[in-house]
Scaffold this motif. Sequence first.
Motif, PDB file in Angstrom:
ATOM      1  N   CYS A   1      -5.666  -7.311   0.530  1.00  0.00           N
ATOM      2  CA  CYS A   1      -5.735  -6.183   1.445  1.00  0.00           C
ATOM      3  C   CYS A   1      -6.419  -5.010   0.755  1.00  0.00           C
ATOM      4  O   CYS A   1      -6.333  -4.853  -0.460  1.00  0.00           O
ATOM      5  CB  CYS A   1      -4.339  -5.753   1.893  1.00  0.00           C
ATOM      6  SG  CYS A   1      -3.422  -7.058   2.754  1.00  0.00           S
TER       7      CYS A   1
ATOM      8  N   THR B   1      -5.910  -1.313  -3.112  1.00  0.00           N
ATOM      9  CA  THR B   1      -5.986  -2.739  -2.805  1.00  0.00           C
ATOM     10  C   THR B   1      -4.645  -3.365  -3.136  1.00  0.00           C
ATOM     11  O   THR B   1      -3.877  -2.854  -3.976  1.00  0.00           O
ATOM     12  CB  THR B   1      -7.087  -3.438  -3.611  1.00  0.00           C
ATOM     13  OG1 THR B   1      -6.764  -3.368  -5.005  1.00  0.00           O
ATOM     14  CG2 THR B   1      -8.439  -2.819  -3.336  1.00  0.00           C
TER      15      THR B   1
ATOM     16  N   GLN C   1      -7.417  -0.703   1.628  1.00  0.00           N
ATOM     17  CA  GLN C   1      -7.305   0.427   2.548  1.00  0.00           C
ATOM     18  C   GLN C   1      -8.067   1.603   1.972  1.00  0.00           C
ATOM     19  O   GLN C   1      -7.955   1.925   0.789  1.00  0.00           O
ATOM     20  CB  GLN C   1      -5.843   0.803   2.766  1.00  0.00           C
ATOM     21  CG  GLN C   1      -5.666   1.916   3.797  1.00  0.00           C
ATOM     22  CD  GLN C   1      -4.244   2.035   4.286  1.00  0.00           C
ATOM     23  OE1 GLN C   1      -3.327   1.499   3.679  1.00  0.00           O
ATOM     24  NE2 GLN C   1      -4.054   2.727   5.386  1.00  0.00           N
TER      25      GLN C   1
ATOM     26  N   MET D   1       0.847  -1.203   0.000  1.00  0.00           N
ATOM     27  CA  MET D   1       0.000   0.000   0.000  1.00  0.00           C
ATOM     28  C   MET D   1       0.881   1.252   0.000  1.00  0.00           C
ATOM     29  O   MET D   1       0.626   2.205  -0.740  1.00  0.00           O
ATOM     30  CB  MET D   1      -0.883   0.027   1.250  1.00  0.00           C
ATOM     31  CG  MET D   1      -1.841  -1.115   1.349  1.00  0.00           C
ATOM     32  SD  MET D   1      -3.159  -0.971   0.140  1.00  0.00           S
ATOM     33  CE  MET D   1      -4.188  -2.314   0.693  1.00  0.00           C
TER      34      MET D   1
ATOM     35  N   GLU E   1      -5.180  -0.510   6.705  1.00  0.00           N
ATOM     36  CA  GLU E   1      -5.438  -1.548   5.717  1.00  0.00           C
ATOM     37  C   GLU E   1      -6.085  -2.734   6.407  1.00  0.00           C
ATOM     38  O   GLU E   1      -5.898  -2.968   7.596  1.00  0.00           O
ATOM     39  CB  GLU E   1      -4.138  -1.982   5.041  1.00  0.00           C
ATOM     40  CG  GLU E   1      -3.198  -2.743   5.955  1.00  0.00           C
ATOM     41  CD  GLU E   1      -1.956  -3.218   5.211  1.00  0.00           C
ATOM     42  OE1 GLU E   1      -1.655  -2.666   4.152  1.00  0.00           O
ATOM     43  OE2 GLU E   1      -1.308  -4.155   5.704  1.00  0.00           O
TER      44      GLU E   1
END
Lengths: 94, 694
Positions: B463, B473, B465, B435, B456
């Motif tokens: 994942c 993602t 966020q 991220m 996240e």
Amino acid sequence: MAAPSPDALVTDALKNVQCAADANGTWSFSGTLTNTGTAAVKYTIAIAVGTTSSVAGHSMIEKELAAGASTEVHAAEVAHAAPAGSTCEAVVSK
Amino acid sequence: MMANSATRAVRILAMCVLAAVVAVGLAPTAATAVNLSPAESPTPFPTPSPTVYATPATVPTQEPTGPTTAPAPAPTQDVVPVSTPTPEPAPAQVHAQEEIISDGVIGAKWQLLGGAAGPLGPATSNVSCEQNLLCVQLFAGGRIYSAPSTGANAVLLTVGKTGPQWHASGQLSAFGYPVGDEQCAGNGCFQRFSSGLDITWNPVGGLQTVWTKGGIGGALFRFYGGYAQAGYPTAPESCGLVSSGCEQKFGNLRIVWSPASGAVGVWTPGAIGAAYARSGAESGWLGYPTSREICGLKAGGCYQMYQRGGIIWSPASGAQTSGGGIRSAWAGSGFENGRFGYPITDVICGQPASGCLQQFQGGVIYWSPETGAHGVIGGIRSLYDSLGGPAGGYLGYPLDSEVCGLSGGGCYQPFQAGLIFWSSVTGAQPVRGGMRAKYQQMGWHLSYLGYPASPEKCINGECAQAFQGGYLTWTPAASLDYRNSECTRLNDGGVKYSSGNASHVTLVYTAAYGQSYAGVAYCKRVAGMYVTEWTTNGFVGASGFKPPGVPSGPTRYNYSPTGSFSVTEAFGLGNPGTALPYRTLNPGSRWGGNPWTSTYNTYFESSSWVGYDENMWYFATRRQHDYRQGAVINYNRPPDSPIIQDAGFAIFLHENKVPTAGCISLDDWAVVDFLQKSTSGDRIIMGVAADIFR
């Protein structure tokens, strides 16, 4: 992705299509169905009248043609009092 | 100068003195004794240079300077107390006819002390002088010494506390001559001698000596107001401390000395002294004190500096040690006047990676060998703590202080394994790993994403966020960004209908009843959050939506139903790659539209086309190719509900983007993409915006 083109669809078999409403609002269909193939074919013509969102009337014609044969097809009173803006579409399948 | 005026002389007819020579070779004298207790000593103690204690340090960022005392010689060892003083040497022979005279300053002193009736009693020798500088006269109860610089001072033999000790413990050779009388005040007495030694006495410590010219004794008078303020010694000066140090205790003050640090006191019952003891005192990491305790800091605080750090105290925070890199970072922030305020714990080491931390009123400063010392404060600190800090969290240690002044008043702080961003709107949120890389690639908070709005969230290797303007993602394959859309409202409770945790949710909404033009948001669920696959527009029934709970009715009325419906099957002229159960249409494909028939709102096949049944093949193959690709919306049919006759049928999502008889129509690309990404159980939430959004 290219749109699928099912073998059953034989649009080119139908020519000279005329589908319109008369003065009374009654829709009639006619056309020339031709079998350009080398074997007899049973055709189905589905005809519908309506706006893009709904069908005001529909009709089906089934016709078997020998190889190389051609015939006129008709459907009377496909629809009555269809909404304004309605169109007539026909689909030929085998 | 010694005066010898006959007019002022006191002549005493006494016995002949036969060359009674005192230890220093001076002729003894005699005097009249008076009763004078030590407490009644009329001469005040020579004022030691009184150093003002507790000078406020108004600028705490400046280290206090060390004591200005020159390095003292190692203090002298105490003399051994002797309980029974040696009597004054008596004249070997006293001729009754010889006159012993006590005159001059010595005589005046003797008279002042009561003469023969005083504690000195009668003179036992005449005044003797050495090179006209130091004179002495012996009395039955002691001696009076006189020097040009100090005047005449008595050292008593049996009266008082300090004189007997002088007489018993070496006299001139050990102490020199008295430079003042015995002074008693504050529950103790002392007398100073020319060697620089004080003999002291108090009920607790008994007889002690203080080397006033040494580092410790010097500090006692220079910094701590002498015995009157600090108290009398309660133990001898003791050496053998670490780094060749010495100490002596005066009441509650313990003065320690070392060659490197000089002599400085520590108030043993005080909070700072207690903290010093807790840290191991001079044997601990702080080493010896290098400054006095200095007060006057903000909020009534005090501090004392040591060789390797300091101890700072305030009423609210108590006394805490401060040193090393953490202290440097604290100094950089303005000490107690900065955002961190006072420390509320000692430096606490034993953290992961050999790190240390110290908590302050306003935050925590962390240190590790790899990262140095950096503070964490405010909202970023709260989040860092909640994530476990360096001990249990994934972020590791801070790499720098927080950096503020970002757009919108935001801040960020870098850590070993990520960053924490803060803004007044989003609070503090962490960004890490993939991220972080994607966020950085996009320009951090300056991109459309803005500040992170949540941590996240990862589920099953995926994942997601949330940010102010969208989502990031992460999967092992890629990091992707998504702009906010109506999909976001699925995450914040803004949609009235449940998503059912579907993998995809399509939101289709019109601005009002009677409208067919619709906004469409295709939402994908990643790690429990819905992100925007795409948004587009389309059409619903030409008559718009029926209200929630109202059947859409026959398609000929062109109404669409309102609600949340599942998608479990698709159809068309060839599977475009959907995971949905897919039905390839043929010329006999029909969808039942005639109520109260067994095929109502179901797929069936027939060679005929009857009534309100839909000829799916026709609609798939006509020029407008409505059903070339489509999905069944489970309105009025299982699994969402039983089929209610005439409540509505053939509600599909299909191609040919024009107003429909109740279906949803989209661009061809949208329908194909929808099918390619959808799975069974996905949902479509449709209706007037006011009916589906909060």
